[in-house]
Design a protein around this motif. Structure first.
Motif, short mmCIF file in Angstrom:
data_model
loop_
_atom_site.label_atom_id
_atom_site.label_comp_id
_atom_site.label_asym_id
_atom_site.label_seq_id
_atom_site.Cartn_x
_atom_site.Cartn_y
_atom_site.Cartn_z
N SER A 112 0.83 -1.21 0.00
CA SER A 112 0.00 0.00 0.00
C SER A 112 0.87 1.26 0.00
N ILE A 113 0.27 2.37 -0.42
CA ILE A 113 1.07 3.57 -0.53
C ILE A 113 1.03 4.37 0.78
N THR A 114 2.15 5.02 1.04
CA THR A 114 2.21 5.88 2.23
C THR A 114 2.61 7.28 1.78
N ARG A 115 2.21 8.28 2.55
CA ARG A 115 2.52 9.67 2.18
C ARG A 115 4.03 9.90 2.12
N GLN A 116 4.79 9.21 3.00
CA GLN A 116 6.25 9.39 3.00
C GLN A 116 6.83 8.91 1.67
N GLU A 117 6.36 7.73 1.24
CA GLU A 117 6.90 7.17 -0.01
C GLU A 117 6.49 8.04 -1.21
N VAL A 118 5.24 8.55 -1.17
CA VAL A 118 4.78 9.42 -2.27
C VAL A 118 5.70 10.66 -2.35
N ALA A 119 5.96 11.29 -1.21
CA ALA A 119 6.80 12.50 -1.20
C ALA A 119 8.21 12.16 -1.70
N GLU A 120 8.71 11.01 -1.24
CA GLU A 120 10.07 10.59 -1.61
C GLU A 120 10.18 10.34 -3.12
N LYS A 121 9.17 9.66 -3.68
CA LYS A 121 9.22 9.33 -5.11
C LYS A 121 9.06 10.60 -5.97
N ILE A 122 8.24 11.52 -5.49
CA ILE A 122 8.09 12.78 -6.25
C ILE A 122 9.44 13.52 -6.26
N GLY A 123 10.10 13.55 -5.09
CA GLY A 123 11.41 14.19 -5.01
C GLY A 123 12.39 13.52 -5.96
N CYS A 124 12.34 12.20 -6.00
CA CYS A 124 13.25 11.42 -6.84
C CYS A 124 13.01 11.76 -8.32
N LEU A 125 11.73 11.87 -8.71
CA LEU A 125 11.43 12.13 -10.13
C LEU A 125 11.76 13.57 -10.52
N MET A 126 11.45 14.50 -9.64
CA MET A 126 11.57 15.91 -10.03
C MET A 126 13.01 16.43 -9.88
N ASN A 127 13.76 15.93 -8.88
CA ASN A 127 15.12 16.48 -8.65
C ASN A 127 16.16 15.42 -8.36
N GLY A 128 15.80 14.16 -8.32
CA GLY A 128 16.73 13.14 -7.83
C GLY A 128 17.86 12.84 -8.80
N GLU A 129 18.76 11.98 -8.33
CA GLU A 129 19.94 11.69 -9.17
C GLU A 129 19.60 10.84 -10.39
N LYS A 130 18.41 10.18 -10.35
CA LYS A 130 18.02 9.35 -11.50
C LYS A 130 17.47 10.19 -12.64
N LEU A 131 17.16 11.47 -12.35
CA LEU A 131 16.41 12.28 -13.31
C LEU A 131 17.10 12.39 -14.68
N ASP A 132 18.40 12.65 -14.68
CA ASP A 132 19.08 12.84 -15.97
C ASP A 132 18.97 11.59 -16.83
N GLY A 133 19.18 10.44 -16.19
CA GLY A 133 19.08 9.17 -16.93
C GLY A 133 17.69 8.95 -17.48
N LEU A 134 16.68 9.23 -16.65
CA LEU A 134 15.28 9.04 -17.09
C LEU A 134 15.00 9.95 -18.29
N ARG A 135 15.45 11.19 -18.18
CA ARG A 135 15.20 12.15 -19.27
C ARG A 135 15.89 11.72 -20.56
N GLU A 136 17.11 11.28 -20.40
CA GLU A 136 17.89 10.86 -21.58
C GLU A 136 17.19 9.68 -22.29
N ARG A 137 16.77 8.70 -21.48
CA ARG A 137 16.15 7.52 -22.09
C ARG A 137 14.78 7.85 -22.69
N ILE A 138 14.02 8.73 -22.03
CA ILE A 138 12.69 9.02 -22.58
C ILE A 138 12.83 9.82 -23.89
#
Ligand code: UDP
Length: 492
Positions: free
Chosen positions: A422-448
């Motif tokens: 199930s989803i929790t507010r902590q995980e939602v906030a963490e995943k949003i942070g990861c998508l919008m500013n996280g270290e994975k972002l450049d890779g995700l953008r490049e691949r998309i």
């Protein structure tokens, strides 16, 4: 041969949901641009809803969605058919009853309509020769064969989902579906699918109850599709090469996607298809920095629990990100409309915009959008790829679990909303942070961006989807001519 010089004429019948109507409408425009006459069939309920959303009556607009298309020279007629229920019937709240009606009652209305269209085609006019129906209709081939029409089955989801349903017998025989305790190991025997985990199957293939109305649709629809003359898929060959070629080896199957709305496909013809009135978000977006806003939407159809909505709301608030959140009034249920946590909109007033519905294409193509938290509907995924916007996937029902596998595991252009149950507010906030500013972002953008290039390539003049579209049209025309020839030879 008499009749061979007549314009090809296709009757098109989408499933009465937004995610099916959109690609059907844009396919209609594409076919009409190739010289087809199109009779586009909407249920009276969908037609009423679109007209109401456009406020057509009040504004004095023509309620016919193709009026502008016709004005620009395309031969698209729009007609309506009853779905068997009164306009006031709540199709979202009474989903199962509605789907029963689509199986048992709607077909009689469609049969009647097709018969009338054929009988009333004036001598000088091109009579309908093709029936392009959504793959989910369980009676497409019966109607096509009764009226001697070429049956084209239009599949609006990825080929992976189609092939899994198509090979339901294999899943059953191997104990991954419909056994007392389904096997939990990797599935590696479906033609064109190297490997898939049971947890990535469509929700209906994972549920313990296998005799719901949707299951009965699935059992019949994916036997019926095997009788179609042609299958077309709103996907791209380069993204699903093995799956498409495995299907093609069984019967003619063409990847012709992405079939997009006009703004995306550089067409000059605009058709508004929204079933709900669109809130304008562009002014709000104008004030936001490039790539700074998260777009959140769970599509047109899926429901979620009040608890999930509350956790997402708290997660959005805690993330600090700017966002536009489409909260459909029936997202929890038509009965329950008060589900956002008290004070939520006040708390996020400066950086969050909550709307009941919007033009997703207008929003997602705005430079301010940097991420998309989505249920993973196939149109939403294609639209997000087209705009190079990385995704967070929160699958709710049907193909969305399988689509998530493509996005997160295979193409690596998105992340999961929750890795556990199930989803929790902590995980939602963490995943949003990861998508919008996280270290994975450049890779995700490049691949998309790379995947977007594949889509663009497929739609270019010599691209795979254009070639497949030409092959599909040619095959449909050849079969139509044969049928017309048969009609003439029989003297009818
Ligand atoms: N859509 C829209 N406005 C919204 C939400 C969705 O225009 O506020 C459109 C979206 O662009 C997409 C379709 O509705 O084309 C939804 O289709 P999808 O396959 O993503 O999901 P479904 O609604 O079928 O679950």
């Amino acid at each position: 041969m008499a009749g061979t010089n007549r314009k090809p004429h296709a009757i098109m019948l989408p499933y009465p949901y937004q995610g099916h109507i959109n690609p059907f409408v844009h396919l209609a425009i594409k076919l009409a641009s190739r010289g087809f006459t199109i009779t586009f069939v909407l249920t009276q309920s969908v037609h009423h809803q679109i007209s109401r959303a456009r406020n057509a009556a009040a504004a004095g607009h023509n309620a016919d969605i193709f009026a502008k298309a016709r004005h620009s020279g395309l031969d698209i007629r729009c007609t309506t058919v009853p779905d068997g229920f009164p306009l006031s019937f709540d199709r979202s709240l009474n989903h199962d009853q509605f789907v029963e009606g689509l199986i048992h009652v709607f077909s009689a209305h469609v049969d009647d309509l097709v018969g009338n269209l054929i009988n009333s085609a004036a001598e000088s006019e091109s009579p309908p020769t093709c029936f392009i129906a959504d793959t989910f209709y369980v009676w497409g081939s019966a109607i096509a064969s009764k009226y001697n029409l070429v049956h084209v089955s239009f599949w609006t989801e990825p080929a992976l989902v189609l092939t899994l349903y198509y090979h339901l017998d294999l899943l059953r025989r191997n104990g991954h579906f419909a056994s007392p305790a389904n096997r939990r190991d990797t599935i590696d025997y479906i033609p064109g699918v190297r490997a898939i985990e049971p947890a990535d199957l469509m929700s209906y293939l994972q549920s313990p109850d296998i005799w719901t109305v949707v299951h009965r649709v699935i059992y019949r629809a994916f036997e019926d599709v095997k009788k179609a003359d042609i299958i077309i898929c709103n996907t791209i060959q380069e993204l699903e090469p093995e799956t498409i070629s495995a299907l093609h080896s069984q019967q003619p199957t063409f990847a012709i996607g992405p079939v997009f709305a006009s703004g995306f496909a550089k067409s000059t013809v605009t058709v508004t298809t929204s079933l709900w009135s669109e809130s304008d978000c562009t002014q709000w977006l104008q004030r936001k920095g490039k790539g700074s806003v998260l777009y959140v939407s769970f599509g047109s159809y899926a429901h979620t629990s009040k608890n999930d909505i509350v956790e997402i709301a708290h997660g959005l608030a805690a993330s600090g990100a700017s966002f536009i959140w489409v909260v459909r009034p029936d997202i929890v249920s038509s009965d329950e409309t008060d589900f956002l946590p008290p004070g939520f909109e006040e708390r996020v007033r400066d950086r969050g915009l909550v709307v009941p519905w919007c033009s997703q294409i207008a929003v997602i193509s705005h430079p301010a959008i940097g991420g998309f938290l989505t249920h993973g509907g196939w149109n939403s995924i294609l639209e997000s790829i087209w705009c190079s916007v990385p995704l967070i996937c929160f699958p709710l029902v049907t193909d969305q679990f399988t689509n998530r596998k493509l996005v997160v595991d295979d193409w690596e252009i998105g992340i999961n909303l929750c890795d556990k149950g199930s989803i929790t507010r902590q995980e939602v906030a963490e995943k949003i942070g990861c998508l919008m500013n996280g270290e994975k972002l450049d890779g995700l953008r490049e691949r998309i961006r790379a995947v977007r290039q594949k889509l663009e390539g497929a739609l270019s003049r010599d691209g795979s989807s254009e070639r497949n579209f030409n092959d599909f049209v040619e095959k449909m025309e050849v079969r139509s001519r044969k049928k017309l020839g048969m009609i003439t030879a029989n003297g009818h």
